[in-house]
Design a protein around this motif. Structure first.
Motif, PDB file in Angstrom:
ATOM      1  N   HIS A   1     -11.566   3.567 -12.357  1.00  0.00           N
ATOM      2  CA  HIS A   1     -11.745   4.505 -13.275  1.00  0.00           C
ATOM      3  C   HIS A   1     -11.521   3.648 -14.718  1.00  0.00           C
ATOM      4  O   HIS A   1     -11.273   2.663 -14.870  1.00  0.00           O
ATOM      5  N   ASP A   2     -12.155   4.446 -15.747  1.00  0.00           N
ATOM      6  CA  ASP A   2     -12.147   3.776 -17.270  1.00  0.00           C
ATOM      7  C   ASP A   2     -10.940   3.888 -17.866  1.00  0.00           C
ATOM      8  O   ASP A   2     -10.629   2.928 -18.721  1.00  0.00           O
ATOM      9  N   LEU A   3     -10.174   4.788 -17.273  1.00  0.00           N
ATOM     10  CA  LEU A   3      -8.576   4.860 -18.107  1.00  0.00           C
ATOM     11  C   LEU A   3      -7.590   4.901 -16.746  1.00  0.00           C
ATOM     12  O   LEU A   3      -7.712   5.722 -15.908  1.00  0.00           O
ATOM     13  N   VAL A   4      -6.742   4.094 -16.848  1.00  0.00           N
ATOM     14  CA  VAL A   4      -5.583   3.948 -15.723  1.00  0.00           C
ATOM     15  C   VAL A   4      -4.250   3.951 -16.427  1.00  0.00           C
ATOM     16  O   VAL A   4      -4.067   3.013 -17.128  1.00  0.00           O
ATOM     17  N   LEU A   5      -3.476   4.994 -16.229  1.00  0.00           N
ATOM     18  CA  LEU A   5      -2.095   4.951 -16.786  1.00  0.00           C
ATOM     19  C   LEU A   5      -1.220   4.252 -15.963  1.00  0.00           C
ATOM     20  O   LEU A   5      -1.086   4.833 -14.849  1.00  0.00           O
ATOM     21  N   ILE A   6      -0.327   3.366 -16.400  1.00  0.00           N
ATOM     22  CA  ILE A   6       0.646   2.590 -15.496  1.00  0.00           C
ATOM     23  C   ILE A   6       2.100   2.904 -15.761  1.00  0.00           C
ATOM     24  O   ILE A   6       2.312   2.818 -16.913  1.00  0.00           O
ATOM     25  N   ARG A   7       2.905   3.279 -14.949  1.00  0.00           N
ATOM     26  CA  ARG A   7       4.295   3.317 -15.205  1.00  0.00           C
ATOM     27  C   ARG A   7       4.930   1.988 -15.487  1.00  0.00           C
ATOM     28  O   ARG A   7       4.576   1.192 -15.167  1.00  0.00           O
ATOM     29  N   PRO A   8       6.161   2.097 -16.172  1.00  0.00           N
ATOM     30  CA  PRO A   8       7.054   0.710 -16.195  1.00  0.00           C
ATOM     31  C   PRO A   8       7.179  -0.033 -14.935  1.00  0.00           C
ATOM     32  O   PRO A   8       7.601  -1.045 -14.958  1.00  0.00           O
ATOM     33  N   ASP A   9       7.298   0.956 -13.808  1.00  0.00           N
ATOM     34  CA  ASP A   9       7.456   0.122 -12.297  1.00  0.00           C
ATOM     35  C   ASP A   9       6.502  -0.383 -11.623  1.00  0.00           C
ATOM     36  O   ASP A   9       6.455  -0.890 -10.697  1.00  0.00           O
ATOM     37  N   GLY A  10       5.005  -0.402 -12.456  1.00  0.00           N
ATOM     38  CA  GLY A  10       3.662  -0.782 -12.024  1.00  0.00           C
ATOM     39  C   GLY A  10       3.098   0.203 -11.039  1.00  0.00           C
ATOM     40  O   GLY A  10       1.975  -0.246 -10.559  1.00  0.00           O
ATOM     41  N   HIS A  11       3.428   1.354 -10.946  1.00  0.00           N
ATOM     42  CA  HIS A  11       2.734   2.482 -10.166  1.00  0.00           C
ATOM     43  C   HIS A  11       1.868   3.231 -11.136  1.00  0.00           C
ATOM     44  O   HIS A  11       2.157   3.442 -12.394  1.00  0.00           O
ATOM     45  N   VAL A  12       0.664   3.638 -10.572  1.00  0.00           N
ATOM     46  CA  VAL A  12      -0.323   4.435 -11.184  1.00  0.00           C
ATOM     47  C   VAL A  12       0.439   5.813 -11.610  1.00  0.00           C
ATOM     48  O   VAL A  12       0.741   6.537 -10.456  1.00  0.00           O
TER      49      VAL A  12
ATOM     50  N   TRP B   1      -5.240   5.173  -6.692  1.00  0.00           N
ATOM     51  CA  TRP B   1      -4.791   6.719  -6.559  1.00  0.00           C
ATOM     52  C   TRP B   1      -3.405   6.737  -7.104  1.00  0.00           C
ATOM     53  O   TRP B   1      -2.553   5.918  -6.931  1.00  0.00           O
ATOM     54  N   PRO B   2      -3.184   8.015  -7.871  1.00  0.00           N
ATOM     55  CA  PRO B   2      -1.869   8.372  -8.644  1.00  0.00           C
ATOM     56  C   PRO B   2      -0.845   8.186  -7.505  1.00  0.00           C
ATOM     57  O   PRO B   2      -0.856   9.012  -6.606  1.00  0.00           O
ATOM     58  N   GLY B   3       0.058   7.252  -7.856  1.00  0.00           N
ATOM     59  CA  GLY B   3       1.493   7.093  -7.083  1.00  0.00           C
ATOM     60  C   GLY B   3       1.450   5.763  -6.386  1.00  0.00           C
ATOM     61  O   GLY B   3       2.347   5.274  -5.841  1.00  0.00           O
ATOM     62  N   VAL B   4       0.161   4.949  -6.314  1.00  0.00           N
ATOM     63  CA  VAL B   4       0.260   3.567  -5.607  1.00  0.00           C
ATOM     64  C   VAL B   4       0.705   2.738  -6.641  1.00  0.00           C
ATOM     65  O   VAL B   4       0.707   2.804  -7.630  1.00  0.00           O
ATOM     66  N   ARG B   5       0.934   1.568  -5.898  1.00  0.00           N
ATOM     67  CA  ARG B   5       1.345   0.398  -6.745  1.00  0.00           C
ATOM     68  C   ARG B   5      -0.089  -0.056  -7.471  1.00  0.00           C
ATOM     69  O   ARG B   5      -1.305  -0.304  -6.719  1.00  0.00           O
TER      70      ARG B   5
ATOM     71  N   GLY C   1       0.751  -1.260  -0.094  1.00  0.00           N
ATOM     72  CA  GLY C   1       0.110   0.232   0.058  1.00  0.00           C
ATOM     73  C   GLY C   1       0.980   1.322  -0.002  1.00  0.00           C
ATOM     74  O   GLY C   1       0.320   2.356  -0.009  1.00  0.00           O
ATOM     75  N   TYR C   2       2.176   0.989   0.116  1.00  0.00           N
ATOM     76  CA  TYR C   2       2.954   2.182  -0.102  1.00  0.00           C
ATOM     77  C   TYR C   2       2.495   3.091  -1.284  1.00  0.00           C
ATOM     78  O   TYR C   2       2.175   2.502  -2.410  1.00  0.00           O
ATOM     79  N   ARG C   3       2.840   4.387  -1.200  1.00  0.00           N
ATOM     80  CA  ARG C   3       2.562   5.410  -2.636  1.00  0.00           C
ATOM     81  C   ARG C   3       3.567   6.449  -2.742  1.00  0.00           C
ATOM     82  O   ARG C   3       3.985   6.796  -1.644  1.00  0.00           O
ATOM     83  N   TYR C   4       3.586   6.860  -3.691  1.00  0.00           N
ATOM     84  CA  TYR C   4       4.733   7.965  -3.974  1.00  0.00           C
ATOM     85  C   TYR C   4       3.815   9.248  -4.114  1.00  0.00           C
ATOM     86  O   TYR C   4       3.382   9.977  -4.987  1.00  0.00           O
ATOM     87  N   GLU C   5       3.353   9.762  -2.742  1.00  0.00           N
ATOM     88  CA  GLU C   5       2.918  11.055  -2.130  1.00  0.00           C
ATOM     89  C   GLU C   5       3.464  12.265  -2.768  1.00  0.00           C
ATOM     90  O   GLU C   5       4.690  12.334  -2.555  1.00  0.00           O
ATOM     91  N   ASN C   6       2.779  13.039  -3.540  1.00  0.00           N
ATOM     92  CA  ASN C   6       3.358  14.431  -3.873  1.00  0.00           C
ATOM     93  C   ASN C   6       4.352  14.131  -4.850  1.00  0.00           C
ATOM     94  O   ASN C   6       5.464  14.694  -5.202  1.00  0.00           O
ATOM     95  N   SER C   7       4.497  13.021  -5.496  1.00  0.00           N
ATOM     96  CA  SER C   7       5.694  12.849  -6.679  1.00  0.00           C
ATOM     97  C   SER C   7       5.377  13.674  -7.651  1.00  0.00           C
ATOM     98  O   SER C   7       4.204  14.159  -8.280  1.00  0.00           O
ATOM     99  N   PRO C   8       6.474  14.182  -8.020  1.00  0.00           N
ATOM    100  CA  PRO C   8       6.594  15.273  -9.234  1.00  0.00           C
ATOM    101  C   PRO C   8       6.335  14.759 -10.724  1.00  0.00           C
ATOM    102  O   PRO C   8       5.938  15.386 -11.448  1.00  0.00           O
ATOM    103  N   ILE C   9       5.947  13.359 -10.729  1.00  0.00           N
ATOM    104  CA  ILE C   9       5.804  12.583 -11.944  1.00  0.00           C
ATOM    105  C   ILE C   9       4.664  11.866 -12.122  1.00  0.00           C
ATOM    106  O   ILE C   9       4.297  11.058 -12.829  1.00  0.00           O
ATOM    107  N   CYS C  10       3.697  12.064 -11.003  1.00  0.00           N
ATOM    108  CA  CYS C  10       2.159  11.574 -10.964  1.00  0.00           C
ATOM    109  C   CYS C  10       1.448  12.631 -10.951  1.00  0.00           C
ATOM    110  O   CYS C  10       1.502  13.741 -10.356  1.00  0.00           O
ATOM    111  N   VAL C  11       0.281  12.472 -11.751  1.00  0.00           N
ATOM    112  CA  VAL C  11      -0.826  13.482 -11.888  1.00  0.00           C
ATOM    113  C   VAL C  11      -1.899  13.454 -10.799  1.00  0.00           C
ATOM    114  O   VAL C  11      -2.773  12.600 -10.776  1.00  0.00           O
ATOM    115  N   ALA C  12      -1.979  14.200  -9.957  1.00  0.00           N
ATOM    116  CA  ALA C  12      -2.826  14.160  -8.743  1.00  0.00           C
ATOM    117  C   ALA C  12      -4.343  14.449  -9.496  1.00  0.00           C
ATOM    118  O   ALA C  12      -4.260  15.031 -10.321  1.00  0.00           O
ATOM    119  N   ASP C  13      -5.319  13.773  -8.896  1.00  0.00           N
ATOM    120  CA  ASP C  13      -6.694  14.012  -9.292  1.00  0.00           C
ATOM    121  C   ASP C  13      -7.437  14.804  -8.206  1.00  0.00           C
ATOM    122  O   ASP C  13      -8.751  14.859  -8.375  1.00  0.00           O
TER     123      ASP C  13
END
Length: 520
Positions: free
Chosen positions: A487-498, A423-427, A394-406
């Motif tokens: 959500h209908d659309l979810v973009l996942i990074r290469p490391d598996g985080h949203v 939630w953007p930043g989570v696994r 459940g760890y997440r990259y909170e306030n990440s500069p490369i995740c789009v907060a909603d």
């Protein structure tokens, strides 16, 4: 080794410099947590690690609290064996592995040896480095031939432990608390499984007045390690290890003493993980008390994060600020894990009674054991019963500069409870697909846009193509998976985080792509 594997997975060439011959002379590291095993799965050898763990495939991953090995049972947390079908997490296609370093490391070494992108120099010491705007120049010494060599590289990552010479050369300091008590690890051989009535376990916490420690199984057969906690500095040199083993085992269990090593626990995190083209990972970036299995696993997480980002920059699609997100994302995770480990240690030492009568066959002894059990269930269940699922997955990259907060609030971080979220930043959460794959099997080589509604994604795929960002669009028509992904659309990074989520392609698709690749 994890970083080398991650880079090779992305077809990036690297050199690993290791001052030893790569062998392990003392068994440390007990646990590969679920998230780490998910990375092993992506790299292609989770099953190999599972069945080369050194333990019998039916050896249960139980945790027991006892007055001594031939004494009374106080509490137990039962878990299936590494190879059991029900050993997988309900939140993952994988699960925790109990595995000691003498078995974990060789699997990594063997896999690295098959990778054409990786060169490993054993018995080679790292002497010095200089960096410029264009690269890093490193001086290494072959200890067998006494020959020095200068290596030119694009980047340098210091995975050189708590005494990291690279960290010191950069002038980066640790913040936190050092030397939280002296401890001693005692390696011994014993047929204790044949002499106890409580059954096999991977760890036996010893609770009595003479010793504060735990016995960990190193191979599930006859090799064991006793960790003695809170030994006074002046007692280290005169410690009577056989006597301590007697307090932990009991009078009738034989043993052969093999090795004794003192160690010190720390709770510190580097003030930053990067200086120009030089980075820190693993113990070079953070040191925690060895409770909860956070040390090595946090380091593997570092390797995955910096690995895909280095690849992105070297392949030309990573933005100018992508590498700067490494500290911003990984340092808060280290701080959470370091603090959690410290709390586990403190709660156990402060709340568990150690009366001399706790092992007595009396009403008072039973009452003391009941009191100890209540304290254990109150303070240690999230670690031993629930496998710390919240902190592992459940760890997440909170306030990440490369995740789009909603604009939605972050999910509650409960270290013992995991609630799947996008939630953007989570696994990105695991869900089984109809074809038998996990959603996690879809991620790794590129960004992935999951499309649950047949939405036209042309604008965002075109924006990605324009700058060379690898993006796979995957349509999924499975309501249960859509429910998990929210959500209908979810973009996942290469490391598996949203990286981003929504119910429609945003009008500023170019800005979203620039944000997630570190070019905003």
């Amino acid at each position: 080794l994890a970083l080398a594997i991650e880079l090779a997975y992305r077809n990036i060439h690297c050199l690993v410099v290791e001052q030893t011959d790569g062998s392990v002379d003392f068994p440390t590291t007990n646990l590969a947590n679920t998230r780490t095993v998910e990375h092993l799965r992506r790299w292609g050898f989770a099953e190999r690690m599972r069945f080369e763990s050194g333990y019998p495939t039916d050896y249960p991953r139980n945790y027991l609290f006892v007055t001594r090995m031939d004494g009374h049972l106080i509490a137990r947390f039962d878990h299936p064996a590494n190879g059991a079908p029900d050993s997988r997490s309900p939140f993952s296609p994988e699960g925790r592995l109990w595995i000691s370093k003498p078995y974990f490391d060789p699997v990594l070494h063997k896999h690295v040896a098959t990778l054409p992108q990786v060169e490993v120099r054993y018995q080679t010491s790292f002497e010095a480095f200089q960096q410029s705007e264009g690269g890093v120049s490193a001086e290494i010494l072959d200890k067998k031939s006494d020959q020095k060599e200068t290596i030119e590289a694009d980047y340098l990552v210091g995975c050189d432990g708590g005494r990291s010479n690279i960290r010191r050369a950069l002038g980066i300091k640790y913040d936190g608390v050092f030397s939280q008590g002296m401890n001693v690890a005692v390696l011994f051989r014993s047929p204790l499984l044949k002499r106890i009535t409580h059954g096999p376990a991977v760890q036996y916490q010893i609770i009595n007045a003479q010793i504060n420690g735990a016995i960990a199984a190193a191979d599930g057969k006859e090799l064991w390690r006793l960790n003695i906690r809170n030994v006074k500095q002046e007692q280290i040199d005169t410690l009577n290890a056989p006597e301590k083993l007697g307090f932990a085992l009991g009078d009738k269990i034989p043993f052969e003493l093999l090795d004794v090593r003192p160690w010190t626990g720390h709770c510190v995190v580097a003030e930053k993980y990067q200086d120009g083209r030089v980075f820190l990972a693993g113990d070079a970036a953070h040191l925690n008390w060895p409770a909860g299995g956070f040390g090595m696993n946090t380091g593997v997480g570092d390797a995955v994060d910096i690995g895909w980002k280095l690849a992105a920059v070297l392949q030309g699609w990573g933005g100018a600020n992508l590498l700067n997100s490494y500290t911003a994302e990984r340092k808060p995770i280290a701080m959470i894990n370091v603090n959690e480990a410290a709390e586990m240690r403190a709660s156990f030492d402060n709340q568990t009674p150690f009366s001399p009568k706790i092992g007595d066959d009396s009403d008072e002894g039973k009452a003391l054991r009941d009191k100890a059990r209540a304290a254990i269930m109150r303070t240690r269940a999230k670690e031993f019963q629930h496998d710390s699922a919240g902190i592992e997955l459940g760890y997440r990259y909170e306030n990440s500069p490369i995740c789009v907060a909603d604009g939605t609030p972050a999910p509650e971080l409960d270290h013992g409870l995991y609630v799947p979220s996008t939630w953007p930043g989570v696994r990105a959460p695991h869900a089984w697909l109809k074809d038998g794959r996990s959603t996690l099997d879809l991620y790794g080589k590129s960004f992935v846009l999951l499309n649950f509604s047949a939405t036209n994604t042309t604008t965002i795929t075109a924006a990605a193509k324009q700058i060379g960002l690898p993006l796979a669009m995957i349509a999924i028509e499975e309501p249960k998976v859509r429910q998990t992904y929210e959500h209908d659309l979810v973009l996942i990074r290469p490391d598996g985080h949203v990286a981003w989520r929504g119910d429609a392609i945003p009008p500023n698709a170019n800005e979203v792509i620039d944000k997630v690749r570190g070019a905003a």
